[in-house]
Design an enzyme around this catalytic site. Structure first.
Site, PDB file in Angstrom:
ATOM      1  N   CYS A  20       0.808  -1.214   0.000  1.00 52.23           N
ATOM      2  CA  CYS A  20       0.000   0.000   0.000  1.00 52.23           C
ATOM      3  C   CYS A  20       0.850   1.277   0.000  1.00 52.23           C
ATOM      4  CB  CYS A  20      -0.921   0.005   1.212  1.00 52.23           C
ATOM      5  SG  CYS A  20      -1.915  -1.486   1.348  1.00 52.23           S
TER       6      CYS A  20
ATOM      7  N   HIS B  80      -3.244   8.419   4.615  1.00 51.52           N
ATOM      8  CA  HIS B  80      -3.373   7.043   4.136  1.00 51.52           C
ATOM      9  C   HIS B  80      -4.837   6.626   4.323  1.00 51.52           C
ATOM     10  CE1 HIS B  80      -2.078   3.187   2.841  1.00 51.52           C
ATOM     11  NE2 HIS B  80      -2.400   2.575   3.977  1.00 51.52           N
TER      12      HIS B  80
ATOM     13  N   GLU C 270      -2.975   6.665  12.738  1.00 50.59           N
ATOM     14  CA  GLU C 270      -2.511   7.713  11.820  1.00 50.59           C
ATOM     15  C   GLU C 270      -2.797   9.093  12.402  1.00 50.59           C
ATOM     16  OE1 GLU C 270      -3.978   7.411   7.809  1.00 50.59           O
ATOM     17  OE2 GLU C 270      -2.583   8.942   7.090  1.00 50.59           O
TER      18      GLU C 270
ATOM     19  N   LYS D 167      -9.785   7.835  -0.105  1.00 46.98           N
ATOM     20  CA  LYS D 167     -10.074   6.420  -0.379  1.00 46.98           C
ATOM     21  C   LYS D 167     -11.564   6.107  -0.284  1.00 46.98           C
ATOM     22  CE  LYS D 167      -5.639   4.207   0.709  1.00 46.98           C
ATOM     23  NZ  LYS D 167      -4.767   5.332   1.076  1.00 46.98           N
TER      24      LYS D 167
ATOM     25  N   HIS E  12      -9.249   1.759  -2.213  1.00 46.10           N
ATOM     26  CA  HIS E  12      -7.829   1.599  -1.906  1.00 46.10           C
ATOM     27  C   HIS E  12      -7.159   0.815  -3.033  1.00 46.10           C
ATOM     28  CE1 HIS E  12      -4.077   1.151  -0.058  1.00 46.10           C
ATOM     29  NE2 HIS E  12      -4.407   0.717   1.134  1.00 46.10           N
TER      30      HIS E  12
ATOM     31  N   PHE F 199       1.316  -2.784   5.361  1.00 45.68           N
ATOM     32  CA  PHE F 199       1.583  -3.908   6.249  1.00 45.68           C
ATOM     33  C   PHE F 199       3.090  -4.184   6.271  1.00 45.68           C
ATOM     34  CE2 PHE F 199      -2.875  -5.910   5.566  1.00 45.68           C
ATOM     35  CZ  PHE F 199      -3.379  -5.157   6.614  1.00 45.68           C
TER      36      PHE F 199
END
Lengths: 95, 406
Positions: free
Chosen positions: B163, B295, B306, B327, B332, B391
């Site tokens: 990502c 994000h 975040e 998003k 995403h 991740f």
């Protein structure tokens, strides 16, 4: 499985080529047409062989028979493999 | 000598449609492109919310011959690159091909071709695999095809940090130009992950929403997968000026970090470190930041952490900025997300409008910033940050400035 006529095998090879490069449908092809004349990249030629194996359910690469230069030679390879699978003795081998 | 880096062209393929204009129109309308999407592979099928590129028809962009060897994710990269190159005015002959590289992000590469091959082998029982699968699934197919499209012979490579891939790729492009290795780069990211096997994996990991994406909102229940990509032309400032290019924004710094903590669960410290590094490299104070394109995946953990990371990096000034996640509108797009969102960030700088965080239902504990809920927010934006996390605890941040300071 019934063994198709030569013209049916050739047609299936043409269609295999078209699946790999659709624009070649506009190009006249005959059994004498050389694969090298079709502007196919090496991986595209491999893909044509793959498509032929898929259609006829034969193993061309494993038998190291993927060296044919023309559509007619490709047809002969397919016919040989289909004959073998159906227990037919190819005419040339019987002589 | 460190060279300054600017953006001179942008291209985008997103859930809002093909093109940068379609993206901005969609963001300003604040209408989410998320729809129930039915996916089939072999004997399995499922329906989950997702986003496909609106109105995308491959034959409008490629010949039938070209499509045989181009997976959907690579198509997005080429289409976006064409738009970016055209806006930048490249390809007019005055550039040296070796001065230009291609650096893109993609988490999975040609996963559609990979899934097709898997269905064929493990469901249909076929033993042979089409050799064309190889060039289609390769992550690097996208950069290779983009370099071939334009004849750029500088270095081309893919960054595959999930990502964060596009943002990491743009960080690498920035460093290559800043250090003088390249004069310019086509950079961004691309992904086409709307497919059953990807959905099943992320759903099993319990990060997928079964309703919609609601970043930073109460009742948020996960992310929604989208597809798309974006490419920008990054260029050394003097070279851009010399050829009379229109400068859209300056990339004034980047930051990268690792959480070094947990595979799935993010930390506050890692992203905050990346933001702080980007500000330090940019030589700007936290108080100068106006907008953060987050994000913002819509998962419980990401959005809360975040928010805390932004607070840690920006201190009390976090209460003065606008933060938004787009998003909720375009989904995403994994390795393409950072590229799409960078384009949104540059447009926010240019228009003086922060894109909205759509599908917002209200305040949630731990998410206490101004997220521009459900409607665009007009405000002066001189400095902006684009941040992406993935991740594995990998983080990448770009700092952008609207005007070139002498």
């Amino acid at each position: 499985m019934d063994i198709p006529h030569d013209t049916a095998i050739e047609q299936a090879i043409y269609e295999s080529i078209w699946r790999v490069k659709p624009s070649l449908q506009a190009m006249p092809m005959t059994p004498a047409t050389r694969l090298s004349s079709l502007g196919l990249a090496s991986i595209e030629i491999m893909s044509v062989v793959f498509e032929m194996e898929d259609v006829f359910e034969v193993s061309i690469v494993d038998r190291q028979l993927d060296t044919f230069r023309t559509i007619g030679e490709g047809r002969d390879v397919v016919r040989k493999l289909l004959d073998e699978r159906n227990g037919h003795v190819p005419a040339l081998a019987a002589e | 000598m460190a060279h300054r880096v600017v953006i001179t062209g942008m291209g985008c393929v997103s859930g809002m449609g093909v093109g940068v204009e379609a993206l901005w129109d969609g963001l300003m309308r604040a209408q989410s492109a998320i729809t129930p999407t039915h996916l089939v592979a072999g004997q399995h099928q499922t329906t989950l919310p997702a986003v496909r590129v609106a109105g995308y028809c491959p034959l409008n962009h490629f010949t039938a011959d070209e499509l045989i060897m181009r997976d959907r994710y690579a198509q997005f990269a080429i289409v976006a690159a064409r738009e970016a190159v055209q806006q930048a005015g490249l390809g007019c002959g005055e550039q040296t091909p070796g001065d230009t590289g291609v650096v893109l992000g993609s988490g999975g590469g040609g996963e559609l071709a990979r899934e097709e091959a898997a269905v064929r082998m493990f469901y249909e029982g076929k033993i042979r695999c089409n050799p064309i699968t190889v060039p289609k699934v390769n992550n690097q197919a996208s950069v290779g095809l983009v370099s071939m499209e334009f004849g750029f012979t500088g270095p081309s490579f893919i960054v595959a940090t999930g990502c964060a891939a596009a943002t990491h790729a743009m960080c690498q492009a920035y460093l290559l130009i800043q250090s003088g290795v390249l004069v310019r780069a086509l950079t961004g990211g691309t992904e086409a992950p709307v497919m059953l096997s990807v959905f099943q994996a992320f759903d099993a990991a319990r990060v997928m929403s079964h309703t919609t994406c609601r970043p930073f909102s109460r009742d948020r229940d996960g992310m929604v997968i989208g597809e798309g990509g974006a490419v920008v032309v990054m260029e050394e400032l003097q070279a851009a000026r010399a050829r009379g290019a229109n400068i859209l924004a300056e990339v004034c710094g980047i930051g990268m970090s690792s959480d070094a903590s947990n595979t799935l669960y993010p930390t506050e410290a890692g992203p905050a470190q990346a933001i702080t590094c980007a500000l330090a490299m940019s030589r700007i104070h936290a108080e100068e930041v106006d907008y953060v394109n987050a994000h913002g995946t819509g998962t419980q953990a990401n959005d809360r952490i975040e928010t805390a990371a932004i607070r840690r990096a920006l201190g009390h000034h976090a209460d003065n900025i606008t933060v938004s996640s787009t998003k909720a509108l375009h989904g995403h797009a994994f390795g393409g997300a950072g590229g799409i969102e960078l384009v949104a960030t540059v447009l926010a700088l240019q228009h003086g409008v922060a894109p909205p965080t759509a599908n917002y239902l209200g305040h949630d504990e731990g998410c206490d910033l101004d997220y521009a809920p459900n409607a665009p927010r007009e405000r002066r934006i001189d400095m902006a940050i684009k941040q992406s996390f993935a991740f594995g605890g990998v983080n990448a941040v770009l700092a952008l400035r609207r005007d070139i300071r002498l």
